[in-house]
Design a protein around this motif. Structure first.
Motif, PDB file in Angstrom:
ATOM      1  N   LEU A 121      29.792  40.948  42.592  1.00 36.59           N
ATOM      2  CA  LEU A 121      30.851  40.691  41.625  1.00 36.59           C
ATOM      3  C   LEU A 121      32.172  41.075  42.254  1.00 36.59           C
ATOM      4  O   LEU A 121      32.210  41.645  43.338  1.00 36.59           O
ATOM      5  CB  LEU A 121      30.607  41.457  40.317  1.00 36.59           C
ATOM      6  CG  LEU A 121      30.405  42.970  40.415  1.00 36.59           C
ATOM      7  CD1 LEU A 121      31.725  43.700  40.297  1.00 36.59           C
ATOM      8  CD2 LEU A 121      29.467  43.413  39.323  1.00 36.59           C
ATOM      9  N   GLU A 122      33.253  40.727  41.606  1.00 37.78           N
ATOM     10  CA  GLU A 122      34.569  41.076  42.113  1.00 37.78           C
ATOM     11  C   GLU A 122      35.306  41.906  41.079  1.00 37.78           C
ATOM     12  O   GLU A 122      35.227  41.633  39.886  1.00 37.78           O
ATOM     13  CB  GLU A 122      35.351  39.815  42.461  1.00 37.78           C
ATOM     14  CG  GLU A 122      34.748  39.093  43.650  1.00 37.78           C
ATOM     15  CD  GLU A 122      35.503  37.843  44.032  1.00 37.78           C
ATOM     16  OE1 GLU A 122      35.928  37.107  43.121  1.00 37.78           O
ATOM     17  OE2 GLU A 122      35.658  37.610  45.236  1.00 37.78           O
ATOM     18  N   VAL A 123      35.999  42.928  41.565  1.00 38.23           N
ATOM     19  CA  VAL A 123      36.798  43.801  40.707  1.00 38.23           C
ATOM     20  C   VAL A 123      38.212  43.851  41.276  1.00 38.23           C
ATOM     21  O   VAL A 123      38.430  43.538  42.444  1.00 38.23           O
ATOM     22  CB  VAL A 123      36.197  45.221  40.598  1.00 38.23           C
ATOM     23  CG1 VAL A 123      34.817  45.184  39.963  1.00 38.23           C
ATOM     24  CG2 VAL A 123      36.147  45.909  41.944  1.00 38.23           C
ATOM     25  N   PRO A 124      39.197  44.253  40.469  1.00 33.25           N
ATOM     26  CA  PRO A 124      40.561  44.348  40.990  1.00 33.25           C
ATOM     27  C   PRO A 124      40.640  45.280  42.201  1.00 33.25           C
ATOM     28  O   PRO A 124      39.975  46.316  42.243  1.00 33.25           O
ATOM     29  CB  PRO A 124      41.339  44.925  39.804  1.00 33.25           C
ATOM     30  CG  PRO A 124      40.563  44.471  38.600  1.00 33.25           C
ATOM     31  CD  PRO A 124      39.127  44.544  39.037  1.00 33.25           C
ATOM     32  N   ALA A 125      41.449  44.892  43.178  1.00 32.06           N
ATOM     33  CA  ALA A 125      41.663  45.735  44.359  1.00 32.06           C
ATOM     34  C   ALA A 125      42.171  47.097  43.893  1.00 32.06           C
ATOM     35  O   ALA A 125      42.949  47.189  42.959  1.00 32.06           O
ATOM     36  CB  ALA A 125      42.666  45.078  45.297  1.00 32.06           C
ATOM     37  N   GLY A 126      41.702  48.139  44.530  1.00 32.07           N
ATOM     38  CA  GLY A 126      42.114  49.482  44.169  1.00 32.07           C
ATOM     39  C   GLY A 126      41.194  50.158  43.170  1.00 32.07           C
ATOM     40  O   GLY A 126      41.310  51.356  42.946  1.00 32.07           O
TER      41      GLY A 126
END
Length: 161
Positions: A40-45
């Motif tokens: 999955l992808e999450v916001p950078a940081g």
């Protein structure tokens, strides 16, 4: 299998981030959760954390959260994997015995993950933090006898984008 994982991650991202939000969305980073075969992808940081013993006892296998709090609240994404008993539908597993309450206070919609059926639940009326509503977005699907649930929470009505 690897392609299926990647597609699942893309499908999950597509559900979390509406097309209209992509122009203002922060950069995203891919997270591979090898132990459950999901990407999955999450916001950078955002920071990955191991679930606490209490969360792990509730089948949480991974936790991501923002690095900075908004009014003291850390937006977060919990990944839950559990066995779904035979003859229990995804809807029953997702909403449990309080389905009437959840449906009164939120919205349940069908979604697809890599072509497989799933459900999305959204509410900002179930919980509050210091007097502000907490937005809850849940996305669930089944793979065989296992149920996968992604629960995103943030302060107010902010969407993951």
């Amino acid at each position: 299998m690897r392609r299926r994982q990647a597609l699942l991650g893309i499908a999950f991202l597509a559900v979390l981030v509406p097309a209209s939000a992509l122009a203002r969305a922060p950069a995203l980073t891919q997270q591979n959760i090898a132990k459950i075969g999901v990407s999955l992808e999450v916001p950078a940081g955002w920071v990955e954390s191991a679930p606490t013993a209490k969360l792990a006892s509730q089948y949480v296998v991974d936790v991501y959260h923002s690095a900075t709090a908004t009014a003291g609240y850390l937006a977060n994404l919990n990944v839950i994997v559990a066995t779904v008993p035979p003859r229990v539908t995804l809807r029953e597993w997702l909403l449990g015995r309080q389905s009437a309450k959840f449906l009164l206070l939120g919205t349940l919609r069908p979604v697809r993950f890599d072509g497989a059926p799933g459900l999305s639940y959204t509410s900002s009326k179930l919980e509050s933090f210091r007097g502000s509503p907490v937005r809850i977005d849940e996305y669930g699907f089944r793979r065989g006898t296992r149920g996968y649930l992604f629960t995103y929470t943030s302060l107010g009505t902010a969407k993951l984008a």
